[in-house]
Write a protein that holds these residues in place. Structure first.
Motif, PDB file in Angstrom:
ATOM      1  N   ASN A  36     -38.244 -62.151  65.786  1.00 38.69           N
ATOM      2  CA  ASN A  36     -37.924 -60.895  66.456  1.00 38.69           C
ATOM      3  C   ASN A  36     -38.259 -61.051  67.929  1.00 38.69           C
ATOM      4  O   ASN A  36     -38.965 -61.969  68.330  1.00 38.69           O
ATOM      5  CB  ASN A  36     -38.657 -59.714  65.829  1.00 38.69           C
ATOM      6  CG  ASN A  36     -40.158 -59.893  65.849  1.00 38.69           C
ATOM      7  OD1 ASN A  36     -40.725 -60.209  66.878  1.00 38.69           O
ATOM      8  ND2 ASN A  36     -40.795 -59.703  64.704  1.00 38.69           N
ATOM      9  N   MET A  44     -36.525 -52.026  66.539  1.00 39.12           N
ATOM     10  CA  MET A  44     -35.650 -53.124  66.132  1.00 39.12           C
ATOM     11  C   MET A  44     -36.364 -54.069  65.172  1.00 39.12           C
ATOM     12  O   MET A  44     -35.784 -54.581  64.212  1.00 39.12           O
ATOM     13  CB  MET A  44     -35.170 -53.883  67.377  1.00 39.12           C
ATOM     14  CG  MET A  44     -33.975 -54.775  67.140  1.00 39.12           C
ATOM     15  SD  MET A  44     -32.580 -53.878  66.455  1.00 39.12           S
ATOM     16  CE  MET A  44     -32.104 -52.886  67.870  1.00 39.12           C
ATOM     17  N   VAL A  47     -36.247 -52.581  61.750  1.00 41.25           N
ATOM     18  CA  VAL A  47     -34.937 -52.773  61.111  1.00 41.25           C
ATOM     19  C   VAL A  47     -34.820 -54.199  60.587  1.00 41.25           C
ATOM     20  O   VAL A  47     -34.418 -54.437  59.441  1.00 41.25           O
ATOM     21  CB  VAL A  47     -33.790 -52.473  62.108  1.00 41.25           C
ATOM     22  CG1 VAL A  47     -32.446 -52.868  61.512  1.00 41.25           C
ATOM     23  CG2 VAL A  47     -33.787 -51.006  62.500  1.00 41.25           C
ATOM     24  N   GLN A  48     -35.212 -55.134  61.440  1.00 47.63           N
ATOM     25  CA  GLN A  48     -35.107 -56.540  61.047  1.00 47.63           C
ATOM     26  C   GLN A  48     -35.989 -56.833  59.833  1.00 47.63           C
ATOM     27  O   GLN A  48     -35.581 -57.550  58.916  1.00 47.63           O
ATOM     28  CB  GLN A  48     -35.512 -57.423  62.217  1.00 47.63           C
ATOM     29  CG  GLN A  48     -35.276 -58.893  61.930  1.00 47.63           C
ATOM     30  CD  GLN A  48     -35.969 -59.784  62.921  1.00 47.63           C
ATOM     31  OE1 GLN A  48     -36.522 -59.314  63.909  1.00 47.63           O
ATOM     32  NE2 GLN A  48     -35.928 -61.063  62.660  1.00 47.63           N
ATOM     33  N   LYS A  50     -36.914 -54.747  57.553  1.00 46.46           N
ATOM     34  CA  LYS A  50     -36.291 -54.133  56.370  1.00 46.46           C
ATOM     35  C   LYS A  50     -35.201 -55.049  55.802  1.00 46.46           C
ATOM     36  O   LYS A  50     -35.157 -55.300  54.590  1.00 46.46           O
ATOM     37  CB  LYS A  50     -35.684 -52.773  56.770  1.00 46.46           C
ATOM     38  CG  LYS A  50     -34.951 -52.074  55.646  1.00 46.46           C
ATOM     39  CD  LYS A  50     -34.449 -50.697  56.076  1.00 46.46           C
ATOM     40  CE  LYS A  50     -33.308 -50.785  57.057  1.00 46.46           C
ATOM     41  NZ  LYS A  50     -32.766 -49.471  57.440  1.00 46.46           N
ATOM     42  N   TYR A  51     -34.357 -55.554  56.686  1.00 45.61           N
ATOM     43  CA  TYR A  51     -33.276 -56.436  56.240  1.00 45.61           C
ATOM     44  C   TYR A  51     -33.841 -57.714  55.614  1.00 45.61           C
ATOM     45  O   TYR A  51     -33.359 -58.200  54.584  1.00 45.61           O
ATOM     46  CB  TYR A  51     -32.370 -56.811  57.416  1.00 45.61           C
ATOM     47  CG  TYR A  51     -31.513 -55.691  57.954  1.00 45.61           C
ATOM     48  CD1 TYR A  51     -31.266 -54.548  57.201  1.00 45.61           C
ATOM     49  CD2 TYR A  51     -30.940 -55.767  59.217  1.00 45.61           C
ATOM     50  CE1 TYR A  51     -30.481 -53.526  57.692  1.00 45.61           C
ATOM     51  CE2 TYR A  51     -30.137 -54.746  59.723  1.00 45.61           C
ATOM     52  CZ  TYR A  51     -29.917 -53.629  58.963  1.00 45.61           C
ATOM     53  OH  TYR A  51     -29.141 -52.623  59.439  1.00 45.61           O
ATOM     54  N   ALA A  52     -34.868 -58.266  56.266  1.00 39.21           N
ATOM     55  CA  ALA A  52     -35.433 -59.529  55.764  1.00 39.21           C
ATOM     56  C   ALA A  52     -36.066 -59.321  54.384  1.00 39.21           C
ATOM     57  O   ALA A  52     -35.943 -60.180  53.502  1.00 39.21           O
ATOM     58  CB  ALA A  52     -36.470 -60.053  56.750  1.00 39.21           C
TER      59      ALA A  52
END
Lengths: 228, 359
Positions: A36, A44, A47-48, A50-52
């Motif tokens: 990140n 941000m 969000v990252q 969460k996606y990971a």
């Protein structure tokens, strides 16, 4: 060999956390570092992360052995380790920071559920106070006096404002750079890797509460997961 | 619109078994040495195979270095002309191909002599694949240098030839002047500071391009303007050729370009490609350029190397590994790629140092 997802602020930091995990759990991992950028802001990073987490969960459900480390420097956010800090002297942005260890845990829980024992894969959260350099320095200088600076560099505007001194004391990056120079290692990544290789996790946990919290996560990882 | 909508590679260069979808304008991303350039070369070899009726030089040199199989294939599927598979030929097949090529040459020569009309080979249905494609790695220090001579001008892979072609267009027949005007108009659209292009004499027979800019009293040689402007000019000249390549293969498309120009240039190139004038495949390492593909992530191809073999995947498929169905992406597409969530980033070489300490 387990896949090890690592969300960190740089590749060098991710390497350090991965090495710590190997040292502490005694197992080998195949790292999947996700970087990140602090400049993109905490939102941000959330969000990252969460996606990971979702992606790691998908890999785990597909049959892979998967572990996960989420790491972020504390950067003067509220933390039991810096409770003595005079927060009124911080910038407004710093004063408004939430407890990062808590929000990271809440974010993982929002994806994996509140019951940590039911999480689909082993997770460890790392929030070095105030930044990873504090762990590095303490790891390589176990017998030296332990400084407690709050900022990255002494010449930063925020550090000068906080200390209200003409000569702001050295801050974490200054201190580690000096140590690195004394040890004759020019490359930062190599220095961090050396610190992790030589790591005495028990001793460092005794000197750093934030590292102890990270180690406690890793100590809970089931041994079977990491050896598949 | 005619374009190659899918490509599959088998034991070809760094690929063992890879496949991806393509768009009229496709962006190719991946770490260094992942195989991006090899993907571009596949199109050049495909064009050679089609235009030379299977007589491709040195197939054995194009084989995956670790492959024991001679089953080397490039498979392409056009949206209108259908699929075409090229593969490494046997010696007998190569001989047949050479005969067909010789026959073609005779037909072509006869057609040039006006003896009888040239009949295109069946392969010609594959949209314009009548010549060999080049992979363009434009060198800004070359683009716009003074050029001239008697040979037929063409744009070389490094961008040499641009000055000459523009000068010929500008000083030639109406069709050429119109093309020149189009290039200038397109250039102004991409780089608004530019007012006009003109030419200056260097030595006999050699002329260079100069740029007239708003606010400046005198034109400056193209060599004095930014790398990005020269790169854009080369791309525009290529696109505006009377017969532009059916597929334009560009290495590092954004080399020297300011990120704020990306939106304009991507929109322009996408329009050109969607109009069917040419298909564009370009490589990049820049997350800001990837951001411009937010609305069509399927047009971004990720090249990765796993176990010494390059793989291909479309970014929209990778997004499905963490996005819920119908969920909007909450971060810039370029940041998604940069973070490593969708792959195509440098791998961490850690396995050897991740071994735990000996007790």
């Amino acid at each position: 060999m387990s896949l090890l997802y690592i969300v960190a602020e740089s590749g060098a930091d991710a390497a350090f956390y991965a090495l710590c995990a190997a040292r502490i759990t005694g197992h080998e991992f195949m790292p999947i570092p996700l970087e990140n950028r602090k400049a993109d802001g905490v939102e941000m990073v959330k969000v990252q992360l969460k996606y990971a987490l979702r992606q790691a969960r998908g890999a785990a459900s597909g049959g892979d052995a998967v572990c996960f480390i989420a790491a972020m420097d504390n950067d003067r956010a509220p933390h039991p380790e810096n409770a003595a800090m005079d927060r009124s002297k911080l910038s407004r942005k710093d004063r408004d920071e939430p407890n990062r260890a808590e929000w990271m845990r809440e974010l993982v829980a929002s994806v994996f559920g509140q019951n940590t024992t039911a999480w689909p894969l082993p997770v460890a959260l790392a929030v070095p106070v105030e930044m990873l350099e504090s762990w590095i320095f303490r790891a390589v200088s176990p017998t030296e006096p332990q400084p407690t600076p709050l900022f990255s560099t002494a010449d930063s505007e925020s550090a000068r404002a906080y200390y209200s001194q003409s000569a702001t004391p050295p801050q974490w990056k200054d201190i580690v750079a000096e140590k690195q120079s004394q040890m004759g290692i020019s490359d930062k990544r190599a220095f961090q890797e050396m610190a992790a290789r030589e790591l005495d996790a028990v001793a460092l946990a005794a000197r750093s509460l934030s590292f102890r919290m990270f180690k406690e996560w890793l100590d809970q990882w089931p041994k079977a997961v990491a050896t598949e | 619109m005619s374009y190659i909508k899918e490509i599959a590679l088998k034991n070809y260069r760094s690929f063992v078994d890879a496949r991806c979808r393509l768009s009229p304008f496709t962006l190719i991303v991946g770490a260094n040495n992942a195989g991006k350039s090899n993907l571009l070369k596949a199109f050049a070899d495909l064009s050679m195979f089609v235009s030379r009726h299977g007589d491709v030089d040195d197939w054995s040199q194009k084989r995956h270095h670790a492959s024991k199989s001679y089953d080397v294939e490039i498979h392409a599927d056009w949206d209108d002309a259908g699929p075409l598979t090229t593969r490494m030929l046997t010696d007998e097949e190569m001989e047949e191909a050479r005969k067909r090529r010789e026959e073609m040459r005779k037909q072509w020569e006869a057609a040039l002599d006006g003896q009888h009309p040239f009949k295109p080979a069946p392969a010609a249905k594959y949209r314009g694949f009548t010549g060999t494609l080049s992979v363009y790695a434009f060198d800004p220090t070359v683009i716009g240098n003074p050029e001239g001579g008697d040979a037929i001008p063409f744009i070389r892979p490094n961008g040499a030839g641009v000055s000459w072609i523009l000068d010929k267009w500008n000083s030639g027949a109406k069709a050429g002047r119109e093309r020149f005007a189009q290039v200038v108009a397109d250039l102004r659209r991409c780089v608004p500071e530019i007012e006009a292009l003109s030419f200056y004499d260097v030595v006999a027979g050699k002329r260079g391009v100069q740029v007239e800019q708003f606010g400046l009293p005198n034109p400056v040689p193209l060599s004095e303007v930014s790398d990005g402007t020269r790169l854009v000019l080369a791309i525009l000249t290529l696109i505006n050729l009377e017969s532009p390549p059916p597929v334009i293969l560009l290495e590092d498309i954004n080399r020297g370009l300011h990120p704020r120009l990306y939106e304009r240039i991507v929109e322009f190139l996408r329009t050109i490609a969607n109009e069917g004038k040419t298909q564009i495949l370009a490589t990049t390492h820049d997350p800001y350029l990837i951001d411009e593909f937010r609305d069509n992530p399927e047009a971004v191809v990720i090249v990765e190397k796993k176990d010494a073999a390059s793989t291909l995947s479309n970014l929209d498929d990778r997004l499905k590994t963490f996005l819920e169905p119908g969920e909007e992406l909450e971060m810039p597409l370029g940041q998604v790629w940069f973070s490593g969530l969708v792959g195509g980033v440098p791998q961490m070489k850690l396995p050897e140092i991740l071994k735990p300490a000996k007790p």
